[in-house]
Each structure stands twice: as C-alpha cells, then as structure tokens.
Design an enzyme around this catalytic site. Sequence first.
Site, PDB file in Angstrom:
ATOM      1  N   HIS A 123       0.841  -1.204   0.000  1.00 54.77           N
ATOM      2  CA  HIS A 123       0.000   0.000   0.000  1.00 54.77           C
ATOM      3  C   HIS A 123       0.877   1.255   0.000  1.00 54.77           C
ATOM      4  O   HIS A 123       2.054   1.210   0.374  1.00 54.77           O
ATOM      5  CB  HIS A 123      -0.919   0.009   1.225  1.00 54.77           C
ATOM      6  N   THR A 178       1.286   4.743   1.797  1.00 52.06           N
ATOM      7  CA  THR A 178       0.880   5.528   2.959  1.00 52.06           C
ATOM      8  C   THR A 178       0.747   6.984   2.526  1.00 52.06           C
ATOM      9  O   THR A 178       1.739   7.639   2.187  1.00 52.06           O
ATOM     10  CB  THR A 178       1.907   5.403   4.097  1.00 52.06           C
ATOM     11  N   HIS A 203       5.776   6.378  -1.307  1.00 48.40           N
ATOM     12  CA  HIS A 203       6.357   5.089  -1.684  1.00 48.40           C
ATOM     13  C   HIS A 203       5.382   3.969  -1.320  1.00 48.40           C
ATOM     14  O   HIS A 203       4.495   4.152  -0.483  1.00 48.40           O
ATOM     15  CB  HIS A 203       7.704   4.861  -0.993  1.00 48.40           C
ATOM     16  N   THR A 256       5.458   0.146   0.086  1.00 47.34           N
ATOM     17  CA  THR A 256       6.313  -0.861   0.721  1.00 47.34           C
ATOM     18  C   THR A 256       6.039  -2.234   0.114  1.00 47.34           C
ATOM     19  O   THR A 256       4.887  -2.690   0.052  1.00 47.34           O
ATOM     20  CB  THR A 256       6.069  -0.896   2.243  1.00 47.34           C
TER      21      THR A 256
END
EC number: 3.1.4.-
Length: 835
Positions: free
Chosen positions: A718, A720, A797, A799
């Site tokens: 996902h 953030t 970004h 992860t």
Amino acid sequence: MKVLALRHSVAQVYADTQIYLHDDSKDEYENAFLISNLTTHNILYLNYSLKTLKILNKSGIAAVEVQSPDELFALIRCNFTYDYENNIIYLHDYSYYTNNEIRTDQHWITKTDIIDYLLPGWKLTYVGYNGKNTRGHYNFSFSCQNAATDDDIIIEYIYSNELDFQNFLLRKIKERMTTSLPIARLSNRVFRDKLFPSIVNIYKKVINVGPRNESMFTFLNFPTIKQFSNGAYIVKHTIKLKQEKWLGKRVSQFDIGQYKNMLNVVTTIYYYYNLYHSKPIIYMLGSAPSHWIHDIKQYSDFTFETWDPLDTPYSTIHHKELFFYKDVNKLKDNSILYIDIRTDRKNMDWKEWRKVVEQQTVNNLNIAYKYLSTGKAKVCCVKLTAMDLELPITAKLLHHPTTEVRSEFYAILDVWDIITIKRFIPKGVFYAFINNITTENVFIQPPFKLKASPTDYIVALYALSNDFNSRQDVINLINKQKQSLITVRMNNTFKDEPKVNFKNIYDWTFLPTDFELKDSIITSYDGCLGMFGLSISLSSKPTGNNHLFIINGNDKYYKLDQYANHMGISRRSHQIRFSESATSYSGYIFRDLSNNNFNLIGTNVENSVSGHVYNALIYYRYNYAFDLKRWIYLHSIGKVAIEGGRYYEHAPIELIYACRSAREFAILQDDLTVLRYADEIEGYINKVYSITYADDPNYFIGIKFNSIPYEYDVKVPHLTLGVLFISDNMIHNVVTVLKKMKTELFKTEISTSYTYMLSDNIYVANASGVLSTYFKLYNMFYRNHITFGQSRMFIPHITLSFSTKQTVRIESTRLKINSIYLRKIKGETVFDMSE
C-alpha cells in the site's frame, strides 16, 4: 523591464527584446505573470489585453500601448517612468547629447554665463519643470515629455571643490554614458509629485522626515506638511569657531548668485511653513533681476512684491524704486521679507566701500527688526556682512553657495528672535563661519524624534537608516506607527553586514523580518510606485543602494495579487536556469534533493517545495517587490483575495521545505544574508501557522491498488498517504475530510517506474503524482485542526518487502486505486472507502 503593447508585429529586430503573444487560453492575470517572468528587458506584447497592461502597471512594471513606429522607437531606446493613471510618460533619455546639448529645468541657469564654460560647440536648453516644454517634440497617443536634464551635474559642481566646470561636466557625462541609469533618483520627483497630493487629500496631519534640496520645489504647494531635517545653524553655535580672516575663494566659474538668492528665499518659505502652516506673501528688497522667481512659479503660485530701481521681470508687483526704513509700514502680516540690499561698489576705495557695506548691514538689520516688531506671522531673511555685530543667539545663519566666498552671509529672524538675548560676535568669527560652513539644505527644521505619532501620517524617504539613529528605535517606530511610508536601507550584502558605507556616512541595513507588522506592505521602489499610480521601466540594481519601502495603514493590504505581488518572482531564476545552469530543471532538482526527496521523475511538475517562497528567498535582491511576509500571513489566516490567474494554495509544510532548501542554497553560495533571512522566514511561518507534527503517529491513511507491477512479500502493498496523531474521538473528523476529498483522491494519477531500498531492510516502489493531492489533503486537515504529516519530508512510496532486494526498473505504469482507508498503526482499519 518594459512592456510595449502592439496590435501588429514589427519587422525591425531590437536587441534585448522578446515577443509575447497573448495566450487566449489563459486569463489576464496569468498572461501578466508569464510576461513578468520573461528575461529580456523589452517585451513586445502582441494581441494585448488592456486588463493585462493594467495588472502589470499596478505591479510597478511599465506597460504601455504603442500606436505607431515613432512611439515604439521613442520608448524602446530609453527608460521611463509611466503615470498610468493619467497616461503620461516621463522619459529619462539623454540622447540629446547627440545634439551637442545639455538641458536644465531651472530657468535661472539660462540667465548666467554658463554657456561660456560648456564643451566646445555645445548649448544649454531650458526644458521646463520635469521637461514639460519638450511635450511638443512628441506627437504621440499618450502624453510624453523628456524629464532628463543635467541639473544634477550642475548642482553637484556647485557644491564640489572643483572650479573647472568644463572638465567636471565632461567627466560626469562620460560617467553617465558608462554606468547604469540611477532610475530611482531620476523618477523620484515624479513619484513625490504623485505621492504627496494623494496623502494630503486623505490625512489631515502629514509629517515629512529628512527632505533634501532635490525636494525643494515639491513641497511649495504643501504648507501644512510638517518637515523635519537636521536643524539650523544658529548664532550660539558660533561659540565653537576660532576667528579667521577674509578668504576670497572662487566657488563657481559661472555666476550662481541667483541660485543663492533662490535658496535663501526657499529656506525662508519652509521656515515660515513650519511656524504658520500657510503660504506667505513674499516681499523682496534689492530684488533685480531674480529670474529664479520664474522657477518657483513653475511649481507653485506665490505673490512676489519687489523693490529695486532695476527691473524684476517675474515678480507679481514690482516697485522700480528704493525701499527705506520708513516704508516698512507698507508690508503686511502673513509674509516673509527678503532683504538683499547692497549698493554697487563701482570705483569706490575698498576702505570706503567697507564702511558703506557695514552701515548697510546695520540698516538692513534695522529694517528687519522693525518689520518683525509689529503684526503677526512674519519671518525675515536678511543679508549681513562679516563685521563686529550683535545678533540674537537664536538667529538662523545661512551660507548657501554663491559665486565667491567673500564677506556675505544671511540670517533668518522670526518674531521670537528679536526678543531673545543677543550676543556680540566679532568679525573674525563670522569669517570662520563663511569660510568653513556651507548650508547644504533649504530645510533647516529640527531633527525628527523616533517616536510614533498616532494621529499623523509619517513619510520618511531615505532618511532614517543613518547610523546616528538607533537601529532599534527605527524598528520600533515602523512597528508602532499606524500610518506611514518609511524606507530603510535593504541588507543586500552577502556577509549579512549590519551597516554599510554610503558616501561619508554609514547606514544600518534591514531585512523584512526585522519588523513585526500587521496590515503593512513591505516592497521595493517599483512595488511602491505601482500603489501610487506609477510604473517604471528599469528596476534597481540588486546590489545597489536599495531600500525597503514600508507602507503602514493603506487600503491595498488585502489586494494580494494587485500590489506588491508575485509578478517577476521567477525572472531571475529563469535568467540563471536558461543560461548558465547545468539544466533548466536545476531549481526543481536542487529543491527536491535538499529535502532528501530523491525521486526526481517529473520534478518540474510535481515538486515538494514552494517555488514562490524559495525564489523569494534566494533571489530576494532581485524580486523584493513581492511582499513575502504579507503573502505568508494572508495565507495563514485564510484571507487571500485573488482576482485571477492560476492559484495554488500551498500547504504550510511546503513553505517550510522552501526555507530549508533556501538555507542550503545560501550555505553553498556562502550567502550569510540569505541564510539568516531563510531562518527568520521559517520562524515567521511557524509563528503565524499553528503547525503540529505527527512524529509519533497512531493512525495512517493507506491506498490499496488493484495490482502492483512488482514482486512483493508483504501481505498488502500500500501507499501511505500520510500519518496522523489523533484521539479516537477525532476519527469522525478525519473520515469527514476523506469523504470530502473522495472524488479528488480517486482521480489522483499515481504511477510507478522503479524500486529502491528506502532504508535498511525496507524495499519500496516509487509513487509519482501524489504530492499535489497530499498537500491539498494536508491543508484540509490543517484547517480542521487535525495533526497530519511529519516534520520530515513526505516521500511517497509503496512498501514491497522488509528485506534487501535489487532495484527494478520498468516503464512508467499507472496504478489503479482500489480503496482508501484509515487504519490504526498496529491496529484495525476504522474506515475504508472504494470508488
């Protein structure tokens, strides 16, 4: 910069000139902004919009409609000041030198023998006040006059120690031809002529601090303005002088006696104004020829009543006769008396002549005393000679420049002087005064005390930066004075010098952050001009003797995009980026890298830093017309009134990032002034914004995608979109914001193109296209008092793994959002929404 608006293109090619074609897909403000950031000096604006021209002019950038090739040639060849309210152009054009000509706007000079000392084959031309006699030279669609003259050279010569005028003139013309035009000084008279009528019409009590001789005609129409200067030289000051003898020094090759007389009378007028605040009748004894009366009448209407056996052509009433003691009763109240009686020596022996002069001095004083002893509202300026003499200790002594330093000087007396104590002054002391002291200013009013005056409007142009004033007292005055226009010397040094040398004195330096103001505008000379109906074709040099113009208490403070606005904010950046930089993207790249954002893909369209604030800081010497503090403050209180243009509301954290980039830029450039300025602006941002950080977050907003084009081993990869620090009872508020932003959130065009190690054991994919949405979301949370985002830069970004992996590069791939959710860190999802 000058913008010349044309309906049709021109075949002629001009140096340092660029064509701008009005973009109909953008509004007038956006077109004005784009024009203002072009890098050439001359802009030929085609298919122009009148509103765009108005926007530029209100910003202080000269923008003129041009109707003919002659108009274009006249304006492109020189600089000018534009009265855009009245459509008058004041050229600052010295091309008349090619006619072997120097010019003056002072009539008295034309009646001297100066022509004998000009360059061979040259002539002197009188052009009237601000060059108004030249209007007939220009048959244009706008009123046009050439305000350029050589009076500055002539006056500088008069006050210099040089005698050879021709050499002096030659050197000064060569200097003028090889140095940049001092545009602010040249346009200042036009500015003052606009400024003071507008202020006097609004405010009953106006104070003007520090006027000099260049303003001597400006204030003749304003007797109610209270002047403050450096004070008068009075009789009791002579106690410090040691006796000297007659010097007999020649000051000027050509006769400047009329200039001296004009200065004496003008000094007396302003002395009278400060006492009585009204215009006096002007009586003059021994008046012939007084050609300078014509100069005064060009500016203001006075009644001159004169006595002299010879003609005085410009007086209102002339008595072609001598004036005697018994005639004093003919003089009315509310007047000034100038006594300049002196019999011609002819062939008289010098000893006999000396007796005549001394007796005449006594007679002159007797006339002065009798005149002042009756009636009301009177001031007298009387010619005296160096002799043993009793004078009131408060009498004001004048010694304006004259052709030769001999025995003559003058005294101003008022009704209080004649009843005060008199002191005996020996002849040698008067010679010491004459030999060593030149009165350099027609304004001899007392010095200004640096205290706020709640009911007055204070104007202090180029007057308060001198280091004989307390720097802190100047700051306190500006902070406390509700209504004022005050200038201070700008700190454009690179070593953050607290004071700088100017001529034979030192000036304190200032930055906008030195002041704590509300409802005040801090701008440049250009920005100030725009607020008073003027614009200018040439900005001040970034490293010159520049001043901050601080305007307290006006109706333009909230008109953020009209006055002291962001026009030209990127101009210097463009000049650098498109000429000497490693790439035209250098500014974007540096701003991201200096905030540890290493994803430079699309950096020119998705930057993590406010370019406005960054440019306003690092190039403040070039674009300080933009009032950065005002811009920040109005954004912080949500009172940004915008008429047009592309408007992007910055999140406060973007401003902080800009300060950090500017600080690093300053360190690399060894620019200590920008370093301090960036620190102080960051402090100001933190002061006016209530920024809180979720550095110890308990919730986060996540974005889940339909698919990810990389291998991953986390349960749900996902993005953030930000972290929060909230109490559980604030979850509803967060959800409300997310629902309001739902459409925009799902429209966000997120893409990815590579993977990298964010830190040890954290393997992530980049996410582009997120920042704009992130900052909008930040603003929504900020306005709802919800702590969102960390103090460090937000790096979008996704992860993928908590182990070390190799970087993977792919073609940029669009990611489809599946859902957006709010989740407690190490807890459960409390809200989830799909498109």
